[in-house]
Design a protein around this motif. Structure first.
Motif, mmCIF file in Angstrom:
data_model
loop_
_atom_site.group_PDB
_atom_site.id
_atom_site.type_symbol
_atom_site.label_atom_id
_atom_site.label_comp_id
_atom_site.label_asym_id
_atom_site.label_seq_id
_atom_site.Cartn_x
_atom_site.Cartn_y
_atom_site.Cartn_z
ATOM 1 N N LYS A 1 0.874 -1.179 0.000
ATOM 2 C CA LYS A 1 0.000 0.000 0.000
ATOM 3 C C LYS A 1 0.897 1.211 0.000
ATOM 4 O O LYS A 1 1.810 1.313 0.808
ATOM 5 N N ILE A 2 0.598 2.092 -0.959
ATOM 6 C CA ILE A 2 1.454 3.275 -1.080
ATOM 7 C C ILE A 2 1.409 4.120 0.190
ATOM 8 O O ILE A 2 2.410 4.677 0.635
ATOM 9 N N ASP A 3 0.306 4.040 0.870
ATOM 10 C CA ASP A 3 0.230 4.819 2.099
ATOM 11 C C ASP A 3 0.780 4.052 3.308
ATOM 12 O O ASP A 3 0.583 4.422 4.449
ATOM 13 N N GLY A 4 1.503 3.012 3.022
ATOM 14 C CA GLY A 4 2.150 2.266 4.115
ATOM 15 C C GLY A 4 1.224 1.217 4.705
ATOM 16 O O GLY A 4 0.157 0.919 4.165
ATOM 17 N N GLY A 5 1.676 0.674 5.814
ATOM 18 C CA GLY A 5 0.897 -0.358 6.518
ATOM 19 C C GLY A 5 0.797 -1.657 5.742
ATOM 20 O O GLY A 5 -0.225 -2.341 5.799
ATOM 21 N N ASN A 6 1.863 -1.942 4.984
ATOM 22 C CA ASN A 6 1.845 -3.169 4.178
ATOM 23 C C ASN A 6 2.086 -4.414 5.038
ATOM 24 O O ASN A 6 3.206 -4.843 5.220
ATOM 25 N N LEU A 7 1.014 -4.896 5.544
ATOM 26 C CA LEU A 7 1.107 -6.097 6.392
ATOM 27 C C LEU A 7 0.638 -7.318 5.598
ATOM 28 O O LEU A 7 -0.357 -7.239 4.876
ATOM 29 N N SER A 8 1.352 -8.397 5.718
ATOM 30 C CA SER A 8 0.975 -9.605 4.988
ATOM 31 C C SER A 8 0.005 -10.422 5.839
ATOM 32 O O SER A 8 0.069 -10.392 7.070
ATOM 33 N N SER A 9 -0.831 -11.179 5.131
ATOM 34 C CA SER A 9 -1.867 -11.935 5.829
ATOM 35 C C SER A 9 -1.284 -13.189 6.487
ATOM 36 O O SER A 9 -0.198 -13.663 6.112
ATOM 37 N N SER A 10 -2.030 -13.702 7.420
ATOM 38 C CA SER A 10 -1.564 -14.929 8.093
ATOM 39 C C SER A 10 -1.540 -16.096 7.108
ATOM 40 O O SER A 10 -0.756 -17.040 7.271
ATOM 41 N N ASP A 11 -2.402 -16.049 6.081
ATOM 42 C CA ASP A 11 -2.402 -17.125 5.079
ATOM 43 C C ASP A 11 -1.052 -17.199 4.359
ATOM 44 O O ASP A 11 -0.573 -18.281 4.021
ATOM 45 N N PHE A 12 -0.499 -16.018 4.112
ATOM 46 C CA PHE A 12 0.818 -16.000 3.454
ATOM 47 C C PHE A 12 1.864 -16.715 4.330
ATOM 48 O O PHE A 12 2.619 -17.548 3.852
ATOM 49 N N PHE A 13 1.866 -16.372 5.619
ATOM 50 C CA PHE A 13 2.864 -17.001 6.504
ATOM 51 C C PHE A 13 2.638 -18.504 6.649
ATOM 52 O O PHE A 13 3.567 -19.282 6.777
ATOM 53 N N LYS A 14 1.342 -18.862 6.598
ATOM 54 C CA LYS A 14 1.018 -20.294 6.684
ATOM 55 C C LYS A 14 1.542 -21.034 5.452
ATOM 56 O O LYS A 14 1.868 -22.220 5.513
ATOM 57 N N SER A 15 1.574 -20.296 4.311
ATOM 58 C CA SER A 15 1.962 -20.962 3.046
ATOM 59 C C SER A 15 3.467 -21.223 2.955
ATOM 60 O O SER A 15 3.917 -21.950 2.065
ATOM 61 N N ILE A 16 4.236 -20.638 3.853
ATOM 62 C CA ILE A 16 5.703 -20.847 3.789
ATOM 63 C C ILE A 16 6.049 -22.251 4.307
ATOM 64 O O ILE A 16 5.658 -22.625 5.413
ATOM 65 N N ASP A 17 6.766 -22.971 3.444
ATOM 66 C CA ASP A 17 7.120 -24.354 3.798
ATOM 67 C C ASP A 17 8.241 -24.385 4.839
ATOM 68 O O ASP A 17 9.080 -23.492 4.892
ATOM 69 N N ASP A 18 8.236 -25.449 5.620
ATOM 70 C CA ASP A 18 9.326 -25.656 6.583
ATOM 71 C C ASP A 18 10.545 -26.224 5.870
ATOM 72 O O ASP A 18 10.425 -26.760 4.773
ATOM 73 N N PHE A 19 11.670 -26.137 6.544
ATOM 74 C CA PHE A 19 12.880 -26.769 6.019
ATOM 75 C C PHE A 19 12.866 -28.244 6.407
ATOM 76 O O PHE A 19 12.623 -28.588 7.569
ATOM 77 N N ASN A 20 13.075 -29.055 5.417
ATOM 78 C CA ASN A 20 13.147 -30.494 5.705
ATOM 79 C C ASN A 20 14.417 -31.057 5.110
ATOM 80 O O ASN A 20 14.665 -30.889 3.920
ATOM 81 N N TYR A 21 15.206 -31.692 5.953
ATOM 82 C CA TYR A 21 16.450 -32.264 5.446
ATOM 83 C C TYR A 21 16.336 -33.786 5.435
ATOM 84 O O TYR A 21 16.009 -34.401 6.457
ATOM 85 N N ASN A 22 16.608 -34.346 4.275
ATOM 86 C CA ASN A 22 16.450 -35.805 4.157
ATOM 87 C C ASN A 22 17.771 -36.569 4.113
ATOM 88 O O ASN A 22 17.771 -37.784 3.941
ATOM 89 N N GLY A 23 18.849 -35.859 4.231
ATOM 90 C CA GLY A 23 20.139 -36.558 4.208
ATOM 91 C C GLY A 23 20.556 -36.937 2.792
ATOM 92 O O GLY A 23 19.861 -36.620 1.825
#
Lengths: 243, 470
Positions: B408-430
């Motif tokens: 938002k040009i007027d600032g307050g650019n906050l991302s939604s919780s859905d966005f944070f939920k969509s971030i995958d975890d790190f998984n190491y499989n060796g």
């Protein structure tokens, strides 16, 4: 006359011709010629280092002669006797102490591809002079004489054609030593040929048919035991040792 | 051969001292394996719980600034495989948790020794200690006289006269000792299978097989070497002394000296110097938080040209996000330069250490033991590299969101919780089994060669039993 004829007709079982053996710079055997006939007990007398054990090890194939030939033939079929048909009884028959007499016999028979049942094993041990009550006891509790009987039983079980005994009477009490003589004569009567290396002049005289005296790797004297008394043999032996 | 084999086992089982030590040893093995498994499984549970906790924090994150979320960061956990309890390898000292955040790359932390007062003070009784040091010693003490005892007792002649070959007798005895070692090893491996039955898949079974084979080969080397020395020296005391000296050289002296030698061959800068060099290079890049930076002005002009506008306020995107990502990209290059060199040097050192297997089979065993347990340096560097790759992707996702998403040009650019939920975890499989085999071919070859050469030498030495003295 009849007896002499039989003896003469007996075939040679062991024949060593012009055997020479040197260890580094030490001459162990010098042109050794030795013949032992079928069913004969041959006693090899000699001091330490005379070449008695070397002769036995040569016959067992553990030592290679530098020169000369060794021949061991079955008197019945005239075939060469292989090592697995030899019975070897060392001075100390150190069997497996954690096994009983019967287990030791069973083990040594099995590795020779001979399989006996329990009663057969017991029978062999008893026929070799072991008391019935000691058959199942651990070898660690056996006397030297008892261990020797098991050693002979091992050779007996495989129907050894030739018995090679290295100082068998050494360290035995007179009773056990006498038992050994009886056992060896029994084997001889069953057709076995026996070579016995020993220091024990009396025992050799009592047990053997023929006696050879080894000195410095050389067979210096041969005789039939019936031709000498123990006393004469002792004097003869001491004379050779002195000279 | 089977008859001799059985008789040798009878000897072991009827030997009270052997039985006492064996029972004691097996109990120790069971206890150590059991507690190792418990400890390892607890660590897996703890890690899972920490991972869930971090995930929850991201899932429950309300509308939030994506760049602040990058600073908040996340964690990469180096998973403890169920086989880690067999050989902890470098895990005990390297750390198993990596904080991933914007602007900087962190080192792995929370090694076991840093978390446990007991471990840091007294060390840990590891099962690999039993496998690598105690069992070989046990085998040396059982094999140094298998030949000489038969000679001095005169039984060897009796055995040969019974129609056995010298070779068959010696090889039967070697096989008996190897079976003894194999049983001890199998105990631990089966214990692993029993306690982790549900978690063991094909991958773990293959790793266990590599682990088992590596140790069996090493034990064959120990037994064959001891027997060969005994065949050559024909004297109990000399044979035992020489074997113990070699064991000491292999397991204690060589690893230390060869380790130092490989460090000299490819020297590493100190942690302090590495960090200060990185900081120095980092300063040459864009400082996303400093608007007066010259390079910022250049980037600003480039972006304005791209969007065909005159001022930042006219941009349909958040220029700060572009700046932060540019800063990130530059930081990544700096990291690649310094850590790339560091990792490449570490791998060179590792290679040099692997080559030492030519003179020290213990080095090859150590490498394969750690590799099959997934606790070696190569696994660790692979974990760090994959965690760094994840971090880059993670930060870029957040920066992109900060730049383009919900701007938002007027600032307050906050991302939604859905966005944070969509971030995958790190998984190491060796690493895959194939990669392990490729990376450790040299060690496998060395162990096989050592075994083959020693067995061939014994074969040559036992062709015929001849007495050379009166």
């Amino acid at each position: 006359m009849h007896l002499i004829t039989i003896f003469v007709n007996k075939k040679l079982v062991i024949q060593l011709k012009n055997i020479q053996k040197k260890f580094k710079n030490k001459i162990a055997l010098k042109n050794l010629n030795l013949e032992i006939k079928s069913g004969e007990i041959y006693g090899l007398l000699g001091a330490n280092g005379a070449g008695k054990s070397t002769t036995i090890n040569l016959l067992l194939g553990f030592i290679k002669a530098d020169n000369g030939s060794i021949c061991m033939k079955d008197p019945i079929n005239n075939l060469k006797i292989k090592r697995d048909k030899l019975g070897y009884i060392p001075e100390n028959v150190n069997l497996y102490p954690y096994l009983s007499g019967i287990e030791n016999l069973d083990y040594f028979s099995k590795i020779a591809n001979l399989h006996f049942n329990k009663s057969q094993l017991e029978e062999i041990l008893i026929s070799c002079g072991l008391q019935e009550d000691s058959i199942h006891k651990l070898i660690s509790g056996y006397s030297k004489g008892m261990r020797q009987k098991v050693g002979i039983a091992i050779a007996y079980a495989k129907k050894a054609k030739i018995y090679l005994l290295d100082e068998p009477a050494s360290g035995l009490d007179p009773y056990s030593s006498n038992e050994l003589s009886i056992l060896l004569k029994k084997l001889k009567n069953q057709g076995s040929t026996i070579l016995m290396a020993s220091h024990d002049i009396f025992r050799v005289r009592e047990t053997c048919d023929k006696i050879g005296i080894l000195k410095g790797g050389e067979l210096v004297k041969e005789m039939y035991s019936k031709d000498v008394t123990s006393k004469q043999l002792e004097e003869l032996y001491l004379d050779f040792m002195k000279n | 051969m089977l008859t001799i084999f059985k008789n040798e086992w009878k000897a072991f089982l009827r030997n009270k001292i052997f039985l006492f030590f064996s029972i004691f040893f097996v109990l120790l093995l069971i206890i150590t394996t059991y507690f190792g498994i418990l400890q390892n499984n607890q660590q897996i549970i703890n890690q899972k719980s920490a991972q869930d906790h971090i995930r929850n924090q991201w899932d429950e994150m309300g509308p939030y600034n994506a760049h602040s979320a990058a600073h908040f960061g996340t964690y990469a956990f180096k998973p403890n495989s169920i086989l880690s309890s067999l050989d902890e390898g470098v895990n005990a000292v390297t750390g198993i948790v990596l904080r991933l955040e914007g602007h900087k790359q962190n080192d792995a932390a929370f090694s076991e020794s840093s978390q446990s007062l007991f471990v840091s003070q007294f060390g840990k009784f590891k099962i690999s200690l039993l496998f690598q040091f105690i069992i070989p010693l046990f085998l040396i003490f059982f094999s140094y006289n298998i030949y000489t005892s038969e000679i001095t007792s005169g039984r060897l002649k009796l055995l040969i006269v019974q129609g056995n070959s010298f070779k068959k007798i010696i090889f039967s005895k070697i096989l008996t000792l190897l079976s003894l070692a194999g049983i001890l090893l199998l105990f631990s491996v089966l214990f692993q299978l029993l306690f982790n039955f549900n978690q063991i898949g094909v991958e773990e079974l293959l790793r266990l097989s590599i682990f088992f084979l590596a140790y069996i080969l090493y034990y064959s080397i120990i037994i064959s070497f001891t027997v060969l020395i005994s065949l050559l020296l024909k004297n109990n005391t000399s044979a035992l002394s020489l074997t113990l000296i070699c064991w000491f050289l292999w397991t204690i002296f060589f690893p230390k000296t060869i380790g130092s030698f490989t460090e000299d061959l490819t020297p590493q800068s100190s942690r302090f110097l590495l960090q200060s060099n990185m900081d120095e290079d980092r300063e040459k890049g864009i400082d996303g938080h400093n608007p007066e930076d010259v390079r910022i002005k250049e980037l600003e002009a480039k972006v304005l040209r791209e969007y065909n506008v005159d001022s930042l306020s006219q941009l349909p995107i958040n220029f700060s996000g572009i700046l932060l990502q540019a800063d990130e990209d530059y930081g990544n290059k700096v990291w690649d330069k310094h850590y790339g060199l560091l990792y490449s040097n570490l791998l060179k050192q590792k290679k040099h250490y692997q080559i030492s297997g030519l003179i020290n089979p213990f080095a090859s065993l150590q490498n394969l033991s750690m590799a099959s347990s997934g606790t070696d340096l190569i696994h660790h560097l692979d974990f760090l590299s994959k965690a760094e790759l994840y971090r880059r992707k993670f930060i870029k996702t957040l920066n992109n969101e900060y730049t383009y998403g919900n701007f938002k040009i007027d600032g307050g650019n906050l991302s939604s919780s859905d966005f944070f939920k969509s971030i995958d975890d790190f998984n190491y499989n060796g690493l895959s089994i194939h990669k392990i085999i490729v990376k450790y071919t040299l060690d496998i070859l060395f162990l096989i060669s050592w075994t083959a050469i020693l067995l061939l030498l014994i074969n040559a030495k036992t062709k015929k039993y001849l007495i050379n003295e009166s």
